[in-house]
Design an enzyme around this catalytic site. Structure first.
Site, PDB file in Angstrom:
ATOM      1  N   LYS A  83       0.840  -1.219   0.000  1.00 50.73           N
ATOM      2  CA  LYS A  83       0.000   0.000   0.000  1.00 50.73           C
ATOM      3  C   LYS A  83       0.865   1.254   0.000  1.00 50.73           C
ATOM      4  O   LYS A  83       0.379   2.360   0.207  1.00 50.73           O
ATOM      5  CB  LYS A  83      -0.902   0.011   1.240  1.00 50.73           C
ATOM      6  CG  LYS A  83      -1.844  -1.182   1.328  1.00 50.73           C
ATOM      7  CD  LYS A  83      -2.595  -1.137   2.659  1.00 50.73           C
ATOM      8  CE  LYS A  83      -3.246  -2.463   2.970  1.00 50.73           C
ATOM      9  NZ  LYS A  83      -3.581  -2.586   4.392  1.00 50.73           N
ATOM     10  N   ARG A 105      16.950  -7.876   4.463  1.00 52.47           N
ATOM     11  CA  ARG A 105      17.356  -8.098   3.064  1.00 52.47           C
ATOM     12  C   ARG A 105      16.526  -7.154   2.210  1.00 52.47           C
ATOM     13  O   ARG A 105      15.310  -7.069   2.376  1.00 52.47           O
ATOM     14  CB  ARG A 105      17.140  -9.527   2.619  1.00 52.47           C
ATOM     15  CG  ARG A 105      17.311  -9.654   1.099  1.00 52.47           C
ATOM     16  CD  ARG A 105      17.463 -11.034   0.611  1.00 52.47           C
ATOM     17  NE  ARG A 105      18.725 -11.616   1.034  1.00 52.47           N
ATOM     18  CZ  ARG A 105      19.204 -12.748   0.527  1.00 52.47           C
ATOM     19  NH1 ARG A 105      18.538 -13.392  -0.395  1.00 52.47           N
ATOM     20  NH2 ARG A 105      20.341 -13.231   0.952  1.00 52.47           N
TER      21      ARG A 105
HETATM   22  N1   CP Z   1      23.334 -17.295  -0.325  1.00 51.72           N
HETATM   23  C1   CP Z   1      22.155 -16.671  -0.172  1.00 51.72           C
HETATM   24  O1   CP Z   1      22.088 -15.513   0.236  1.00 51.72           O
HETATM   25  O2   CP Z   1      21.056 -17.438  -0.474  1.00 51.72           O
HETATM   26  P1   CP Z   1      19.533 -16.958  -0.344  1.00 51.72           P
HETATM   27  O3   CP Z   1      19.296 -15.910  -1.382  1.00 51.72           O
HETATM   28  O4   CP Z   1      18.728 -18.204  -0.575  1.00 51.72           O
HETATM   29  O5   CP Z   1      19.343 -16.411   1.036  1.00 51.72           O
END
Ligand code: CP
Length: 316
Positions: A83, A105
């Site tokens: 959103k 991440r």
């Molecule tokens: N090596 C690694 O970062 O794998 P993923 O993207 O599966 O976390």
């Protein structure tokens, strides 16, 4: 150690060795029927994933749970990010829920650094764009030390020759490994086509080669990188077949390595592109071991960053 782990450059040699030695201690848990320690009881770890992951997400979750932390898993898919909610507002929302550490991440390079400016808890970079992936480098260093020096506590990687091969340009794993492995005393060489090397590679603490075949006989470790076709907006090599012919590791190339040398890959792999199936599944390959070592290494990082209570001697 610093409060956050954003870059492998945040770690001094002493910091890195402390993490590897702590991981070595924690690895002994894996052989026990009950794999849990109470050391992070009452702490909360948030896994904030804006980009797909298998190994990193699952191993951070397993690591936090084995240390008895509470874990909140956040995936951008299905959240209010759809959103239009910003990273800052998402992070502050999660922090209001009591996060002591945020594992992030994100597809944007620099996202982990930005986040560290907004939250009180520790930020752990689990991969930001093409920038860095420091815990991957730590688990790789742990794997190399175990395989080639017997995991001796206090030992670095002095004098070991590591060749990192392939798509360096798009690889956060390569950058973090160059920084960490050189801090630990390894001699690192990047072997790649010129089109897949960053412009600034001349300032990195490593050598560069365009000829993989000449590097293999002098390598203790060869680390293959995934060809990241999803990040490629232009043609970086004539064809996948041509790339594999020059830079792929097949059985014939593997035979050029010294007997003791190991083959690594951070995963996920493109079998048949940068690495042949027979190499990935060979006795030299540490690929599955790297995944297992990811849990213990990430346990060590969480334990040291969050200042967990002392863990009882794991040796039985
Ligand atoms: N090596 C690694 O970062 O794998 P993923 O993207 O599966 O976390």
């Amino acid at each position: 150690m610093k409060r956050h782990l954003i870059s492998a450059a945040d770690l001094s040699r002493a910091d890195a060795l402390l993490i590897l030695d702590t991981a070595e201690e924690l690895a002994q848990l894996a052989d026990r029927p009950i794999k849990k320690l109470p050391t992070l009881r009452g702490r909360t770890v948030v896994n904030l994933f804006y980009e797909d992951s298998t190994r990193t997400r699952i191993s951070f979750e397993a690591a936090a749970k084995r240390l008895s932390a509470d874990v909140i898993n956040f995936s951008a898919k299905g959240s209010s990010v759809a959103k239009g909610e910003s990273l800052k507002d998402t992070a502050l929302t999660l922090e209001a829920m009591g996060a002591d550490a945020v594992v992030i991440r994100h597809p944007a390079s620099g996202a982990a650094h930005r986040l560290a400016g907004w939250v009180q808890g520790s930020v752990l970079n689990a991969g930001d764009g093409t920038h860095e992936h420091p815990t991957q480098a730590l688990l790789d260093a742990f794997t190399i030390r175990r395989r080639l020096t017997g995991g001796r506590r206090g030992a670095g990687l002095d004098g070991l020759r590591v060749t990192i091969v392939g798509d360096v340009l798009h690889s956060r794993v390569a950058r973090s490994n160059v920084l960490l492995l050189s801090t630990l005393g390894a001699e690192v060489t990047l072997a790649a086509p010129p089109t897949l090397l960053p412009l600034a590679v001349g300032s990195w603490p490593c050598a560069v080669s365009y000829d993989l075949d000449s590097e293999l006989p002098k390598s203790d470790v060869v680390m293959m990188l995934r060809v990241q076709q999803e990040r490629m907006s232009a043609a970086y090599f004539p064809s996948v077949r041509e790339y594999s012919r020059r830079y792929g590791l097949d059985a014939a190339r593997m035979a050029r390595l010294p007997d003791h040398a190991i083959v690594m890959h951070p995963g996920p792999m493109n079998r048949g592109v940068e690495i042949a199936a027979e190499v990935a599944d060979s006795a030299r390959s540490t690929i599955v071991e790297q995944v297992a070592n990811g849990v213990t290494t990430r346990m060590a990082v969480l334990y040291l960053l969050l200042g967990g209570t002392e863990f009882p001697a794991v040796t039985q």
